[in-house]
Write an enzyme that holds these catalytic residues in place. Structure first.
Site, PDB file in Angstrom:
ATOM      1  N   SER A 133       0.864  -1.176   0.000  1.00 14.43           N
ATOM      2  CA  SER A 133       0.000   0.000   0.000  1.00 14.43           C
ATOM      3  C   SER A 133       0.900   1.225   0.000  1.00 14.43           C
ATOM      4  O   SER A 133       2.067   1.150   0.398  1.00 14.43           O
ATOM      5  CB  SER A 133      -0.873  -0.001   1.273  1.00 14.43           C
ATOM      6  N   TYR A 146      -1.520  -0.377  11.418  1.00 17.03           N
ATOM      7  CA  TYR A 146      -1.665  -0.777  10.015  1.00 17.03           C
ATOM      8  C   TYR A 146      -0.435  -0.350   9.209  1.00 17.03           C
ATOM      9  O   TYR A 146       0.141  -1.146   8.464  1.00 17.03           O
ATOM     10  CB  TYR A 146      -2.931  -0.166   9.409  1.00 17.03           C
TER      11      TYR A 146
END
Length: 272
Positions: A133, A146
């Site tokens: 990501s 995260y």
């Protein structure tokens, strides 16, 4: 186009589901892996072979990989897509939840990769694609755990690429921007729940509401853009080390590189 044997995790929804369908239509043999096999049933009409797999359980990994080797004799591509997002203030998120985030997003990737690597080494070929990501290049408000997993995945992938080069194994990272999947709602729910009754409740609730609005609207990219990036890596003789794709992916990475840190912090806090 060369037909390849592909193991794709997290194939029961979102990016993984669309990617399994997309690659199967190209003629590849796809083993779509997930904990809930029944959710992959519709993929069978495209030729996808559903397989039960929990990336946090070694026995499950062993059984899945060995069954593919028994059936096909090789694994050409591993797509490590399984993962989830858990948001919350560092003070609010339990260490148990933080460990779970690392178990799925990092240690699960490592366990499955370690299982597949000997087969790829023996065949002196293979491609490993890790779905990361832009969250591994920059940090958003309340996303500490995260982002910690995604930063770790970037480093893991870079080291893996160097280690396996001499064995003919290629490693690529997909750095996804904003993608319209249930991920954003799951992360927002985790954030709101973790903050209840705590010092960060007001800010976290506002941020969670903002995240839901972003994912409810038409801002985010369709998961097909990630499926196409994965396809390029699968079908290339020399795949890129990184594919940065999806809503605001490249602009945000660029801004993070050039803006002063506190200025970028302010943008992230206002955008949430």
């Amino acid at each position: 186009m060369e037909k390849k044997i592909i193991l794709l995790t997290g194939a029961s929804s979102g990016i993984g589901y669309q990617t399994a369908e997309f690659l199967a239509k190209q003629g590849h043999i796809i083993y779509g892996a997930a904990r809930r096999v029944e959710k992959m049933e519709p993929l069978k009409k495209y030729g996808v072979k559903p397989i039960q797999l929990d990336v946090t359980v070694q026995e499950s990994i062993d059984k899945a990989v060995e069954s593919i080797i028994e059936a096909e004799g090789r694994i050409d591509v591993l797509v490590n897509n399984a993962g989830y997002g858990s948001y919350g203030a560092i003070e609010d998120v339990t260490i148990e939840e933080a460990r779970k985030q690392f178990d799925v997003n990092i240690f699960g990737v490592a366990m499955l990769t370690k299982k597949v690597l000997p087969y790829m080494r023996n065949q002196h070929s293979g491609t490993i694609i890790n779905i990361a990501s832009i969250g591994g290049r920059l940090t958003t408000y309340f996303g500490a755990w995260y982002h910690a997993t995604k930063y770790a995945l970037e480093a893991f992938s870079d080291a893996l690429r160097m280690e396996t080069k001499e064995f003919g194994i290629k490693v690529s990272i997909i750095e996804a921007g904003g993608i319209k999947t249930p991920w954003g709602f799951i992360a927002a729910d985790h954030l709101a729940e973790s903050a209840k009754g705590g010092a960060y409740e007001a800010q976290a609730t506002a941020t969670a509401n903002g995240m839901r609005k972003q994912y409810e609207g038409n801002m985010m990219s369709n998961p097909i853009v990630i499926a196409k990036a994965i396809s390029r890596a699968v079908n290339s003789r020399c795949p890129k080390t990184r594919y940065t794709v999806g809503f605001m992916a490249k602009p945000l990475v660029w801004l993070h590189s050039w803006l002063p840190t506190r200025c970028f912090d302010a943008i992230m806090m206002r955008a949430s």
